[in-house]
Design an enzyme around this catalytic site. Structure first.
Site, short mmCIF file in Angstrom:
data_model
loop_
_atom_site.label_atom_id
_atom_site.label_comp_id
_atom_site.label_asym_id
_atom_site.label_seq_id
_atom_site.Cartn_x
_atom_site.Cartn_y
_atom_site.Cartn_z
N GLU A 11 129.96 41.20 69.00
CA GLU A 11 130.42 40.00 68.80
C GLU A 11 130.87 40.29 67.31
O GLU A 11 129.96 40.04 66.47
CB GLU A 11 129.39 38.98 69.03
CG GLU A 11 128.91 38.82 70.46
CD GLU A 11 129.96 38.12 71.32
OE1 GLU A 11 130.88 37.65 70.70
OE2 GLU A 11 130.06 38.21 72.50
N CYS A 39 131.36 32.36 62.75
CA CYS A 39 132.34 33.20 63.38
C CYS A 39 133.47 32.26 63.98
O CYS A 39 134.57 32.75 64.05
CB CYS A 39 131.79 34.19 64.08
SG CYS A 39 130.78 33.62 65.58
P1 NAD Z 1 126.97 41.75 58.65
O1 NAD Z 1 128.03 42.53 59.39
O2 NAD Z 1 127.27 41.96 57.16
O3 NAD Z 1 125.68 42.11 58.97
C1 NAD Z 1 125.05 41.92 60.49
C2 NAD Z 1 124.08 42.87 60.78
O4 NAD Z 1 124.59 44.00 60.61
C3 NAD Z 1 122.88 42.38 59.80
O5 NAD Z 1 121.73 42.54 60.52
C4 NAD Z 1 122.91 43.52 58.94
O6 NAD Z 1 121.76 43.98 58.21
C5 NAD Z 1 123.48 44.80 59.67
N1 NAD Z 1 124.04 45.71 58.79
C6 NAD Z 1 124.93 45.52 57.64
N2 NAD Z 1 125.32 46.90 57.30
C7 NAD Z 1 124.95 47.72 58.27
C8 NAD Z 1 125.19 49.27 58.42
N3 NAD Z 1 125.73 49.73 57.47
N4 NAD Z 1 124.37 49.75 59.52
C9 NAD Z 1 123.88 48.99 60.32
N5 NAD Z 1 123.62 47.67 60.16
C10 NAD Z 1 124.18 47.10 59.21
O7 NAD Z 1 127.41 40.32 58.97
P2 NAD Z 1 126.86 39.10 58.20
O8 NAD Z 1 127.23 38.89 56.99
O9 NAD Z 1 125.29 39.11 58.52
O10 NAD Z 1 127.14 37.85 59.26
C11 NAD Z 1 128.73 37.39 59.17
C12 NAD Z 1 129.44 37.95 60.20
O11 NAD Z 1 129.02 37.88 61.42
C13 NAD Z 1 130.93 37.33 59.97
O12 NAD Z 1 131.77 38.43 59.97
C14 NAD Z 1 130.74 36.31 61.29
O13 NAD Z 1 132.11 36.18 61.88
C15 NAD Z 1 130.07 37.37 62.23
N6 NAD Z 1 129.46 36.58 63.45
C16 NAD Z 1 130.18 36.81 64.63
C17 NAD Z 1 129.56 36.07 65.85
C18 NAD Z 1 130.11 36.14 66.95
O14 NAD Z 1 129.57 35.70 67.95
N7 NAD Z 1 131.41 37.01 67.19
C19 NAD Z 1 128.56 35.22 65.65
C20 NAD Z 1 127.83 34.97 64.17
C21 NAD Z 1 128.48 35.95 63.20
#
Ligand code: NAD
Length: 499
Positions: A270, A304
């Site tokens: 997602e 999102c």
């Molecule tokens: P992010 O991608 O920075 O982080 C998400 C998760 O990934 C966190 O747990 C983070 O610790 C982990 N992460 C970050 N870098 C990583 C790596 N190199 N390796 C492994 N894990 C890693 O996103 P965010 O800032 O926490 O959330 C916002 C984003 O999430 C936005 O892009 C939003 O659109 C998206 N989002 C999507 C949905 C959906 O259902 N489509 C829902 C909510 C949020």
């Protein structure tokens, strides 16, 4: 930012602090709460003040291996448990979560800033996933038939996919955990949950609650870390892991898809969105403005599903812009623990810096500020509700997620142009359409490249409906009757008959 109702805010802060104090802060591995193996801790900050709210145990890659070992060990018994057992567990969790709605909402606001009313709403939304999948657990059906040749019988039976890695974002810290744990539990999968570093507390509370209502040891494990790369990598390369379910940005999603390829894991992704919000000249403008406020300001624009690009028919653009500016100007901005606040802070400094940069870029091209546009001085990561008009198509905010309370308005002249503009993105999570013409609405449902469409409505999320995107917004669906299949494999047996 000033607190407007100091006594109530102080009470809410006490409630939040008491909930934090009652929440375990260790790693949850095999039913045991433990410190990280390196002894390190990670601080959780209140975005309204920058103060430390709590410190939680920091996991190492060795802890990740231990957590996945625990999930793998618990899988056979959990996979063989009865659907009724899994259903009843989820129903007890639903009740327990709703019983603690106010306490957990206060803690959520404390750790990530959203206004209390929204935090309460998110607890209810999270609980609905537990209730929905409690019922889905009982409806996992296969089939039995005769092969066309008549030579054998065909038995098709769904099986749990197995030990799962769940990685969640900070913006809906309780709902995203519940949206993954509930179907995993319902399907009979064990999980290692890795929440976002900004918001570990909600996931720790949810895991604690699941244990309290009877989740066996090892079915739900939780690791927090400020350095997610190596920890998630260790999880995805454990020989026992079978699935990755991820919610977060498209950039991180791509990285994790590459890692998941090494062991050919099942994946549900997602990812980010860039939602167009399309207003036609026949729209009911009040309905469109209500929808715009929902789609733009929910979670201070950090969703999102947030409307990222407002595409408005030229004939109604001035009226829509003026109406939106009036509503945005009236919003009360401040610390989310104040009950009168409608727009809280952004999650951290980097989030606010990004919003400021995107607004600056739009203004450098052609945009003009109708309301907002300047960040306030003082503590906390606040940014005011902002409306920008005459936004150039090439502006960065038309391609990046703004993730803040900024509405960027462009105009169009006809339906084909609106659709071309709406689809001009690598993302495809959700779109919003406002029109009173049913034929046009249905035509847009067909022609918009998004997994979800809101018609005359600024909210689409519903545990009973399949949530997810197309293009680079993701793979798979969460919720609805589709959601549980992300956690099931299809097993087929050819059964010979003698005589
Ligand atoms: P992010 O991608 O920075 O982080 C998400 C998760 O990934 C966190 O747990 C983070 O610790 C982990 N992460 C970050 N870098 C990583 C790596 N190199 N390796 C492994 N894990 C890693 O996103 P965010 O800032 O926490 O959330 C916002 C984003 O999430 C936005 O892009 C939003 O659109 C998206 N989002 C999507 C949905 C959906 O259902 N489509 C829902 C909510 C949020």
């Amino acid at each position: 930012m000033e607190t407007l109702d100091a006594p109530t805010t102080a009470r809410n802060r006490d409630r939040a602090a008491a909930t934090v104090a009652a929440t375990p802060t260790g790693l949850l591995i095999g039913g045991e709460w433990r410190p990280g193996s390196a002894g390190d801790e990670l601080d959780v900050l209140d975005p309204a003040t920058g103060d430390v709210v709590a410190s939680v145990a920091e996991a190492t890659p060795e802890d990740a291996v231990a957590a996945m070992d625990a999930a793998v060990a618990a899988q056979p018994a959990w996979g063989a448990s009865s659907p009724r057992e899994r259903s009843d567990l989820l129903m007890r969790a639903f009740t327990a979560l709703m019983d603690r709605q106010d306490d957990l909402a206060a803690m959520m606001t404390f750790e990530m800033g959203k206004p209390l009313a929204e935090a309460r709403g998110e607890i209810a939304y999270a609980a609905e996933f537990l209730r929905w999948f409690s019922q889905e657990a009982l409806r996992i059906e296969g089939r039995y038939g005769i092969a066309p040749s008549g030579a054998n019988r065909v038995l098709v039976s769904p099986r749990p996919v197995g030990p799962t890695v769940a990685v969640t974002p900070w913006n809906f810290p309780m709902a995203m955990g519940a949206r993954k744990l509930a179907p995993a539990i319902a399907a009979g999968c064990t999980t290692v949950l890795k929440p976002a570093e900004q918001t570990p507390l909600c996931s720790l509370a949810l895991a604690d609650l699941l244990g309290e209502v009877g989740a066996p040891d090892g079915v739900v494990n939780v690791l927090n870390t400020s350095n997610p790369g190596p920890v998630v990598d260790a999880l995805l390369h454990h020989p026992g892991v079978r699935k990755l379910t991820f919610t977060g940005s498209t950039d991180v999603g791509r990285l994790l898809l590459r890692s998941a390829a090494d062991q050919v894991l099942r994946t549900s992704m997602e990812l980010g969105g860039n939602a167009p919000f399309v207003v036609f000249d026949d729209a009911d403008l009040d309905v469109a403005l209500d929808g715009a406020m929902d789609a733009k300001l929910r979670n201070t624009g950090q969703a999102c599903t947030a409307a990222n690009r407002f595409l408005v028919h030229r004939a109604v653009a001035d009226d829509f812009t003026a109406g939106l500016a009036e509503r945005m100007r009236d919003m009360v901005v401040g610390p989310g623990l104040d009950e009168s606040v409608q727009v809280g802070p952004l999650v951290d400094r980097a989030a606010r810096d990004k919003v400021e940069r995107l607004v600056g870029d739009a203004l450098d091209r052609s945009a003009r500020v109708v309301v907002g546009g300047e960040r306030p001085d003082g503590v906390g990561w606040f940014y005011p509700p902002t409306v920008l008009a005459d936004v150039d198509r090439g502006a960065d905010l038309n391609h990046d997620e703004i993730f803040g309370p900024v509405a960027a308005i462009s105009t169009f002249d006809d339906t084909d142009e609106a659709i071309a503009m709406a689809n001009d993105t690598i993302h495809g999570l959700v779109s919003y359409v406002f029109t009173r013409d049913l034929d046009r609405a249905l035509d847009l449902v067909d022609r918009l490249d998004t997994g979800m469409v809101g018609i005359n409505r600024g909210l689409v999320s519903d545990p009973a409906a399949p949530f997810g995107g197309v293009k680079q917004s993701g793979l798979g669906r969460e919720g609805g009757s589709e959601g549980i299949w992300e956690f099931l494999e299809t097993r087929y047996a050819a059964i010979g008959t003698s005589g």
